[in-house]
Design a protein around this motif. Structure first.
Motif, PDB file in Angstrom:
ATOM      1  N   UNK A   1      -7.394   1.043  -3.699  1.00  0.00           N
ATOM      2  CA  UNK A   1      -6.727   0.716  -4.601  1.00  0.00           C
ATOM      3  C   UNK A   1      -5.772   0.459  -4.590  1.00  0.00           C
ATOM      4  N   UNK A   2      -5.293   1.481  -3.491  1.00  0.00           N
ATOM      5  CA  UNK A   2      -3.587   1.595  -3.013  1.00  0.00           C
ATOM      6  C   UNK A   2      -3.964   0.314  -1.203  1.00  0.00           C
ATOM      7  N   UNK A   3      -4.929  -0.086  -1.069  1.00  0.00           N
ATOM      8  CA  UNK A   3      -4.635  -0.967   0.148  1.00  0.00           C
ATOM      9  C   UNK A   3      -4.444  -2.518  -0.015  1.00  0.00           C
ATOM     10  N   UNK A   4      -5.679  -2.187  -1.475  1.00  0.00           N
ATOM     11  CA  UNK A   4      -5.846  -4.023  -2.005  1.00  0.00           C
ATOM     12  C   UNK A   4      -4.890  -4.010  -2.339  1.00  0.00           C
ATOM     13  N   UNK A   5      -4.581  -3.312  -3.231  1.00  0.00           N
ATOM     14  CA  UNK A   5      -3.016  -3.992  -4.259  1.00  0.00           C
ATOM     15  C   UNK A   5      -1.938  -4.170  -3.279  1.00  0.00           C
ATOM     16  N   UNK A   6      -1.628  -3.466  -2.074  1.00  0.00           N
ATOM     17  CA  UNK A   6      -0.516  -3.998  -0.379  1.00  0.00           C
ATOM     18  C   UNK A   6      -0.125  -5.150  -0.128  1.00  0.00           C
ATOM     19  N   UNK A   7      -2.118  -5.015   0.135  1.00  0.00           N
ATOM     20  CA  UNK A   7      -2.492  -6.553   0.854  1.00  0.00           C
ATOM     21  C   UNK A   7      -2.077  -7.498   0.401  1.00  0.00           C
ATOM     22  N   UNK A   8      -2.260  -7.502  -0.862  1.00  0.00           N
ATOM     23  CA  UNK A   8      -1.968  -8.583  -2.838  1.00  0.00           C
ATOM     24  C   UNK A   8      -0.421  -8.884  -2.231  1.00  0.00           C
TER      25      UNK A   8
ATOM     26  N   UNK B   1      -5.232  -6.884  11.526  1.00  0.00           N
ATOM     27  CA  UNK B   1      -4.722  -5.516  11.495  1.00  0.00           C
ATOM     28  C   UNK B   1      -3.486  -4.292  10.823  1.00  0.00           C
ATOM     29  N   UNK B   2      -2.482  -5.417  10.480  1.00  0.00           N
ATOM     30  CA  UNK B   2      -1.412  -4.451   9.521  1.00  0.00           C
ATOM     31  C   UNK B   2      -2.495  -4.508   8.498  1.00  0.00           C
ATOM     32  N   UNK B   3      -3.502  -5.083   7.537  1.00  0.00           N
ATOM     33  CA  UNK B   3      -4.118  -4.332   6.462  1.00  0.00           C
ATOM     34  C   UNK B   3      -4.622  -3.130   7.472  1.00  0.00           C
ATOM     35  N   UNK B   4      -5.210  -2.884   8.418  1.00  0.00           N
ATOM     36  CA  UNK B   4      -5.607  -1.277   9.051  1.00  0.00           C
ATOM     37  C   UNK B   4      -4.515  -0.373   9.079  1.00  0.00           C
ATOM     38  N   UNK B   5      -3.378  -1.187   9.770  1.00  0.00           N
ATOM     39  CA  UNK B   5      -2.526   0.054   9.275  1.00  0.00           C
ATOM     40  C   UNK B   5      -1.761   0.674   8.110  1.00  0.00           C
ATOM     41  N   UNK B   6      -1.865  -0.453   7.040  1.00  0.00           N
ATOM     42  CA  UNK B   6      -1.326   0.291   5.512  1.00  0.00           C
ATOM     43  C   UNK B   6      -2.440   1.065   5.294  1.00  0.00           C
TER      44      UNK B   6
ATOM     45  N   UNK C   1       5.726  -3.811   0.355  1.00  0.00           N
ATOM     46  CA  UNK C   1       6.933  -4.116   0.639  1.00  0.00           C
ATOM     47  C   UNK C   1       7.240  -3.984   1.872  1.00  0.00           C
ATOM     48  N   UNK C   2       6.522  -3.025   2.337  1.00  0.00           N
ATOM     49  CA  UNK C   2       6.087  -2.604   4.306  1.00  0.00           C
ATOM     50  C   UNK C   2       5.424  -3.443   4.356  1.00  0.00           C
ATOM     51  N   UNK C   3       4.194  -4.008   3.940  1.00  0.00           N
ATOM     52  CA  UNK C   3       3.795  -4.614   4.438  1.00  0.00           C
ATOM     53  C   UNK C   3       4.184  -6.606   4.381  1.00  0.00           C
ATOM     54  N   UNK C   4       5.129  -6.588   3.031  1.00  0.00           N
ATOM     55  CA  UNK C   4       5.873  -7.995   3.921  1.00  0.00           C
ATOM     56  C   UNK C   4       6.452  -8.279   4.636  1.00  0.00           C
ATOM     57  N   UNK C   5       7.341  -7.265   4.779  1.00  0.00           N
ATOM     58  CA  UNK C   5       7.593  -7.335   5.801  1.00  0.00           C
ATOM     59  C   UNK C   5       7.221  -7.527   7.140  1.00  0.00           C
ATOM     60  N   UNK C   6       5.683  -6.767   7.416  1.00  0.00           N
ATOM     61  CA  UNK C   6       5.230  -7.105   9.131  1.00  0.00           C
ATOM     62  C   UNK C   6       4.321  -8.155   8.769  1.00  0.00           C
TER      63      UNK C   6
END
Length: 220
Positions: free
Chosen positions: A24-31, A152-157, A98-103
């Motif tokens: 859930x964390x991963x999916x929401x952060x990726x969105x 790749x960034x999604x895997x990292x998150x 927000x971390x993923x958003x920057x990358x």
């Protein structure tokens, strides 16, 4: 010291619950990262300095500070500074998103810069305004070119989401720490957790590799 592995003493129920929270964390952060990363990239490339400079500062802050510091800052500092009290799960999603958003913004920026000039000229010839050229030419082309990096960034998150355990989000790592303490079986518990992270990450990494090879073949 003698030691024998005994996975029978491990209860998989809490680990399964933790994995669901992690996903859930991963999916929401990726969105958040995928959707908002593109407009952030446009701001970074803007000629309007009052928009460009804060966007660049935002990206550099999240790229140049550890994710664990960002998570702790959101959890402890946001309530004190802004009098905003959100659940630990929401704070974890915001920090990771927000971390993923920057990358992702950097990935989008590189893809936007790689959009062939001929396509933009064709859009101008068709009478498209700047917004229409962005939506119908730049956005689809940049997203397609960015897919391997976004994955790749999604895997990292997904992997970095384990850090939210430090602020009591009951994700996979939090459940593993609790289970290891209760059963006195840290080796078995964390071995299982490592295998779970690998089982989720490895197939996605193979997809990324396939997409990269396919893209290189199409460009050659």
């Amino acid at each position: 010291m003698d030691y024998s592995f005994d996975f029978r003493s491990i209860s998989f129920g809490p680990l399964w619950d933790g994995l669901i929270v992690t996903l859930q964390l991963t999916i929401a952060a990726n969105l958040i990262g995928i959707v908002l990363g593109f407009p952030l990239a446009l701001l970074i490339m803007s000629r309007f300095a009052p928009a460009r400079l804060p966007a660049m500062l935002f990206v550099e802050f999240f790229r140049c500070t550890p994710a664990i510091v960002q998570i702790v800052w959101f959890f402890y500092c946001v309530p004190m500074l802004f009098n905003v009290f959100l659940g630990s799960m929401t704070m974890g999603i915001l920090a990771l998103g927000l971390n993923l958003m920057a990358f992702n913004a950097e990935a989008y920026r590189a893809a936007i810069q790689a959009v062939p000039r001929e396509q933009l000229d064709a859009g101008i010839a068709l009478g498209l305004n700047p917004l229409q050229r962005t939506l119908y030419i730049v956005l689809p082309t940049a997203v397609r070119a960015s897919i391997p990096v976004l994955l790749t960034n999604g895997i990292g998150i997904f992997q970095q989401s384990a850090l939210v355990a430090i602020v009591a989000v009951q994700d996979l790592m939090y459940q593993a720490k609790t289970l290891a303490t209760e059963t006195y079986r840290p080796i078995e518990t964390f071995t299982i957790v490592a295998l779970v992270y690998f089982a989720v990450s490895f197939p996605v990494s193979q997809i990324v590799g396939y997409l990269e090879r396919r893209r290189q073949l199409m460009m050659s």
